[in-house]
Design an enzyme around this catalytic site. Structure first.
Site, PDB file in Angstrom:
ATOM      1  N   CYS A 101       3.994  91.747 -20.364  1.00 54.11           N
ATOM      2  CA  CYS A 101       3.302  90.891 -21.313  1.00 54.11           C
ATOM      3  C   CYS A 101       2.613  89.864 -20.424  1.00 54.11           C
ATOM      4  CB  CYS A 101       4.307  90.213 -22.233  1.00 54.11           C
ATOM      5  SG  CYS A 101       3.517  89.209 -23.492  1.00 54.11           S
ATOM      6  N   ASN A 206       3.499  87.113 -31.397  1.00 57.27           N
ATOM      7  CA  ASN A 206       2.848  85.984 -30.710  1.00 57.27           C
ATOM      8  C   ASN A 206       1.634  86.410 -29.880  1.00 57.27           C
ATOM      9  OD1 ASN A 206       4.155  87.268 -28.652  1.00 57.27           O
ATOM     10  ND2 ASN A 206       5.216  85.471 -27.855  1.00 57.27           N
ATOM     11  N   LEU A 209      -5.786  86.876 -29.586  1.00 56.83           N
ATOM     12  CA  LEU A 209      -7.088  86.790 -28.918  1.00 56.83           C
ATOM     13  C   LEU A 209      -7.668  85.458 -29.369  1.00 56.83           C
ATOM     14  CD1 LEU A 209      -9.798  87.692 -27.680  1.00 56.83           C
ATOM     15  CD2 LEU A 209     -10.160  89.081 -29.712  1.00 56.83           C
ATOM     16  N   HIS A 407       5.533  79.764 -18.764  1.00 53.50           N
ATOM     17  CA  HIS A 407       4.596  80.771 -19.292  1.00 53.50           C
ATOM     18  C   HIS A 407       4.004  80.416 -20.639  1.00 53.50           C
ATOM     19  CE1 HIS A 407       7.468  82.059 -22.287  1.00 53.50           C
ATOM     20  NE2 HIS A 407       6.837  83.165 -22.563  1.00 53.50           N
TER      21      HIS A 407
END
Lengths: 484, 169
Positions: A101, A206, A209, A407
């Site tokens: 991911c 989650n 774009l 992250h």
């Protein structure tokens, strides 16, 4: 979950805390957080997961947690742990279900003024052209098993070879979009079946774009190197290896459970199942994980092509005039074989980053040549109502965190709590009032992903900035978001 | 090493003669309860027998994947899962149903599970449903995996069965 009492935490610096090494811990724990975050953390089990990871064989220096730490399966999300190749282990729980991911940031020649009054049109076009949600099929023709096998080996280069993007994109992708050692023979039929028609899809939850504007530049030199300027329109893609990667993780958790038993590795939590890096099971997992990582990079590369096409269509502009450039693509769920200096000795280690981003500093050969003087771009997505950040990796990261940082914002509300809070509200209308156009396949997803379900991304990024691990370069404000 | 546990699947595109009770007639709260979890879907599931427990676990899965009212029992799919312990057999069965949706886009509207108690414990599930049609079906959550975290399936003193199962979203 074991019932060992949590070892005490000692403050070691402004935003650095150490968990004392006790009992079966092989190394201490290290947590990057401010005081408020530490207080909040005592209410969940993620600190105990930092402790549990510290008990694994061959772990080096610390079991680490970034400020966006929250509960995961086995390892906490926001966890970093490095293991010796000779005596250490590899664990699918240290990578997560969504292998590779990650986040990709695209720069454009557009400014906010260029798209005034056109944001809704752009977001609607993305929503039509970029397959997003649950059960969505790819925007490219269904691939054969052999073609998917080729993707697993070649990674993002497969996409470029097939016309999805430019060769230059590969240079701005972590590991150039391909981990070596990928072996499709180690992939189950279930994983292939789940992966066949999901190449070129965004996914749900989650993943997103986002259309953004560069709101603020903090570090002009690094921003210039990354091709970012204030007022510029950018696009961010957050997704991973889809059902293919989920299945690889699930398959190998089972293999690792048996391996942990066979190699007599004591694990305090079933989901920490692992195998020695030197074992056939450990090597097989790394090869299968590489397949999934390469699938994810191909996926994000194809999505880039779809986004570019949608933008050209909506704005009636040419490819040259849009000038879409890949700033960087970085994984935040992965295990990598890297060389790091530990106590004056250079060691080859398996670095697990689960909900943690690589943040290599200047002069590292793995950083793209055109960024090497400033360091690696670090992409930190926030919630859809606040902001995302571009940061830069540092030498401090190399010395302290095996070149790793946070992250994202990290959840604070459960999905059920978020749904409860969203009752009677219109999340898309609220976002609209803040100038953000949101489209989602399901209203449920929009409610579950509401901005208040996440930690404050500004605080999370601030902790790592104060620690000197990843420094702020630019803040990106969302203008439009597509959720699956 | 190609990871593979004991699970099998058979497809049956033919219309099912007598589907079991459609899930739309179930009251979710009589079947499962959602427990508090910071990020994912954590369920406590009940059944009068182990086979009913498995049926209810499959219901919980599909009830969170899609709105089930519009799913029609047009065809059947058969899944089989084996393990020595009931909890793991249940997990494998639900995981196989997730693959069935994710890979084949099959949505179930009802099911029947048979339990064979010969070692290893083998579950055979016949699912009635149809292929996902974006024009008629509303999807809810994308489920990544059926985890092993806090996985349990136990028979209570009353003879009823209770399971906890956590789905990664």
């Amino acid at each position: 979950m074991n019932t060992t009492p949590l070892p005490p935490l000692h403050r070691k610096g402004d935003v650095v805390w150490e968990m004392a090494r006790t009992g079966d811990m092989k190394v201490p724990g290290r947590i990057y957080a401010d005081s408020q975050m530490i207080d909040d953390l005592h209410e969940d089990q993620s600190l105990m997961q930092v402790h549990n990871v510290a008990c694994l064989p061959g772990i080096v220096r610390y079991s680490m947690a970034m400020p966006d730490i929250h509960f995961g399966y086995g390892f906490p999300i926001g966890g970093v742990a490095a293991f010796r190749m000779d005596s250490g282990v590899v664990s699918p729980g240290g990578v997560g279900y969504d292998i590779n991911c990650g986040v990709r940031l695209l720069g454009t020649s557009l400014t906010a003024d260029d798209i005034t009054g056109r944001v809704k049109g752009i977001v609607d076009q993305f929503f039509r052209d970029v397959p997003a949600g649950v059960g969505s099929a790819g925007a490219i023709a269904k691939l054969s098993r052999a073609e998917v096998g080729s993707i697993l080996v070649k990674g993002a280069a497969w996409a470029v070879e097939h016309g999805y993007g430019r060769p230059a994109d590969l240079a701005h992708t972590e590991a150039e979009g391909c981990l070596s050692g990928a072996d499709p023979e180690l992939i189950s039929d279930r994983a292939f079946r789940r992966g066949l028609d999901q190449v070129g899809t965004l996914g749900s939850g989650n993943h997103f774009l986002e259309l953004q504007v560069v709101e603020k530049i903090f570090a002009p030199e690094a921003a210039t190197a990354f091709g970012l300027r204030q007022g510029q329109i950018t696009l961010m893609v957050h997704c991973g290896s889809r059902g293919f990667g989920y299945q690889v993780c699930d398959d190998y958790l089972e293999v690792m459970e048996q391996a942990a038993h066979r190699y007599e590795i004591t694990i305090p939590d079933r989901q920490l199942a692992c195998a020695p890096l030197s074992s056939s099971e450990g090597k097989a997992y790394l090869s299968a994980m590489a397949c999934a990582a390469n699938y994810a990079w191909t996926n994000r590369q194809i999505l880039t092509h779809l986004v570019e096409r949608a933008l050209m269509k909506t704005l009636s502009v040419s490819r040259d005039s849009l000038d879409l450039q890949l700033v960087y693509d970085v994984a935040h769920n992965i295990a990598k074989i890297e060389r790091h200096e530990v106590d004056g000795e250079t060691l080859t280690l398996c670095v697990h980053r689960k909900g943690a981003t690589r943040a290599f500093g200047p002069d590292q050969s793995e950083v793209p040549a055109d960024y090497r003087s400033v360091g690696q771009p670090v992409l930190i997505p926030g919630d859809m109502g606040t902001a995302s950040y571009v940061c830069v990796g540092t030498q401090t990261a190399m010395e302290e965190t095996f070149g790793s940082t946070c992250h994202g914002a990290g959840r604070v509300l459960s999905r059920a709590q978020a749904l409860k809070r969203a009752k009677g509200r219109s999340i898309d209308r609220e976002l609209k009032q803040h100038g953000i156009v949101a489209r989602a396949q399901s209203r449920k997803t929009l409610a579950e992903e509401m901005p208040e379900a996440y930690k404050d991304v500004d605080s999370v990024v601030d902790v790592m900035h104060r620690a000197g691990v990843s420094l702020r370069v630019a803040r990106l404000r969302p203008l439009g978001v597509v959720k699956g | 090493m190609n990871p593979c546990h004991e699970t099998q699947r058979e497809a049956g595109p033919q219309a099912a003669a007598s589907p079991p009770r459609h899930w739309r007639n179930l009251e979710p709260e009589t079947v499962y309860t959602e427990l508090l979890h910071p990020a994912d879907l954590f369920f406590e599931i009940h059944g009068r027998s182990f086979s009913e427990l498995c049926e209810h676990a499959l219901y919980a899965l599909f009830h969170n994947i899609a709105e089930l009212d519009s799913v029609m029992p047009r065809s059947t799919q058969t899944l089989q899962a084996s393990a020595s312990a009931p909890a793991e057999a249940l997990r494998r069965l639900v995981a196989e149903a997730l693959v069935l949706f994710d890979a084949e886009h099959f949505l179930a509207a009802g099911c029947q599970v048979d339990v064979s108690n010969t070692a290893p414990l083998t579950l055979t599930a016949v699912l009635w449903g149809e292929m996902f049609d974006p024009r008629r079906h509303e999807l809810l959550s994308e489920i990544k995996a059926v985890t092993r975290h806090q996985l349990a399936a136990d028979q209570e003193k009353t003879g009823r069965w209770r399971a906890t199962i956590l789905l990664d979203v």
